[in-house]
Design a protein around this motif. Structure first.
Motif, PDB file in Angstrom:
ATOM      1  N   LEU A 119       0.723  -1.282   0.218  1.00 18.61           N
ATOM      2  CA  LEU A 119       0.015  -0.045   0.013  1.00 18.61           C
ATOM      3  C   LEU A 119       0.887   1.119   0.048  1.00 18.61           C
ATOM      4  O   LEU A 119       0.558   2.215  -0.754  1.00 18.61           O
ATOM      5  CB  LEU A 119      -1.054   0.137   1.125  1.00 18.61           C
ATOM      6  N   ARG A 120       1.950   1.210   0.705  1.00 16.62           N
ATOM      7  CA  ARG A 120       2.983   2.381   0.630  1.00 16.62           C
ATOM      8  C   ARG A 120       3.401   2.701  -0.667  1.00 16.62           C
ATOM      9  O   ARG A 120       3.467   3.814  -0.974  1.00 16.62           O
ATOM     10  CB  ARG A 120       3.952   2.275   1.744  1.00 16.62           C
ATOM     11  N   GLU A 121       3.834   1.372  -1.333  1.00 13.85           N
ATOM     12  CA  GLU A 121       4.420   1.790  -2.632  1.00 13.85           C
ATOM     13  C   GLU A 121       3.252   2.364  -3.697  1.00 13.85           C
ATOM     14  O   GLU A 121       3.631   3.088  -4.316  1.00 13.85           O
ATOM     15  CB  GLU A 121       4.913   0.341  -3.277  1.00 13.85           C
ATOM     16  N   GLU A 122       2.071   1.706  -3.529  1.00 19.75           N
ATOM     17  CA  GLU A 122       0.958   2.239  -4.535  1.00 19.75           C
ATOM     18  C   GLU A 122       0.657   3.630  -4.041  1.00 19.75           C
ATOM     19  O   GLU A 122       0.395   4.527  -4.868  1.00 19.75           O
ATOM     20  CB  GLU A 122      -0.261   1.334  -4.183  1.00 19.75           C
ATOM     21  N   ILE A 123       0.746   4.176  -2.893  1.00 26.93           N
ATOM     22  CA  ILE A 123       0.596   5.552  -2.597  1.00 26.93           C
ATOM     23  C   ILE A 123       1.432   6.669  -3.102  1.00 26.93           C
ATOM     24  O   ILE A 123       1.291   7.357  -3.570  1.00 26.93           O
ATOM     25  CB  ILE A 123       0.405   5.645  -0.895  1.00 26.93           C
ATOM     26  N   SER A 124       2.710   5.822  -2.881  1.00 29.49           N
ATOM     27  CA  SER A 124       3.895   6.448  -3.389  1.00 29.49           C
ATOM     28  C   SER A 124       3.769   6.673  -5.081  1.00 29.49           C
ATOM     29  O   SER A 124       3.991   7.931  -5.231  1.00 29.49           O
ATOM     30  CB  SER A 124       5.186   5.971  -3.311  1.00 29.49           C
ATOM     31  N   ALA A 125       3.253   5.752  -5.493  1.00 29.65           N
ATOM     32  CA  ALA A 125       3.219   5.871  -7.138  1.00 29.65           C
ATOM     33  C   ALA A 125       1.920   6.966  -7.198  1.00 29.65           C
ATOM     34  O   ALA A 125       2.195   7.539  -8.511  1.00 29.65           O
ATOM     35  CB  ALA A 125       2.704   4.390  -7.708  1.00 29.65           C
ATOM     36  N   ASN A 126       1.035   6.784  -6.600  1.00 23.34           N
ATOM     37  CA  ASN A 126      -0.230   7.944  -6.696  1.00 23.34           C
ATOM     38  C   ASN A 126       0.046   9.119  -6.554  1.00 23.34           C
ATOM     39  O   ASN A 126      -0.330   9.990  -7.523  1.00 23.34           O
ATOM     40  CB  ASN A 126      -1.252   7.275  -6.005  1.00 23.34           C
ATOM     41  N   LYS A 127       1.011   9.447  -5.694  1.00 20.88           N
ATOM     42  CA  LYS A 127       1.511  10.723  -5.502  1.00 20.88           C
ATOM     43  C   LYS A 127       2.353  11.198  -6.580  1.00 20.88           C
ATOM     44  O   LYS A 127       2.197  12.386  -6.902  1.00 20.88           O
ATOM     45  CB  LYS A 127       2.445  10.635  -4.041  1.00 20.88           C
TER      46      LYS A 127
END
Length: 90
Positions: A40-48
């Motif tokens: 989830l952290r990786e996905e959030i970083s990608a979304n940011k």
């Protein structure tokens, strides 16, 4: 547990075995939860990063649209006042 009957020893052994299985299952869930949190952290970083890129595009489009409106205003003035504009170039 030498003073307890055999059935109690067996019941305690079964309970100890169940506790070991439950402890192992809990550890597995903890590991799975940790992996999910990392994902989830990786996905959030990608979304940011994607949002930042979109903001840049919005700024560019806004600037381009403002320039286009400005050119439209100039063209509107020129077409509306073609006679006056032609005198400037004469």
């Amino acid at each position: 547990m030498s003073g307890l009957p055999n059935t109690n020893d067996a019941a305690v052994a079964v309970l100890i075995n169940e506790v070991k299985h439950l402890t192992a299952a809990i550890e597995g869930l903890k590991s799975e939860l940790s992996q999910t949190k990392r994902d989830l952290r990786e996905e959030i970083s990608a979304n940011k990063a994607e949002i930042a890129e979109m903001k840049t595009l919005v700024v560019r489009w806004r600037g381009g649209f403002a320039a286009l409106l400005g050119l439209g205003a100039v063209m509107g003035y020129v077409l509306t006042n073609a006679e006056k504009v032609m005198k400037w170039f004469a």
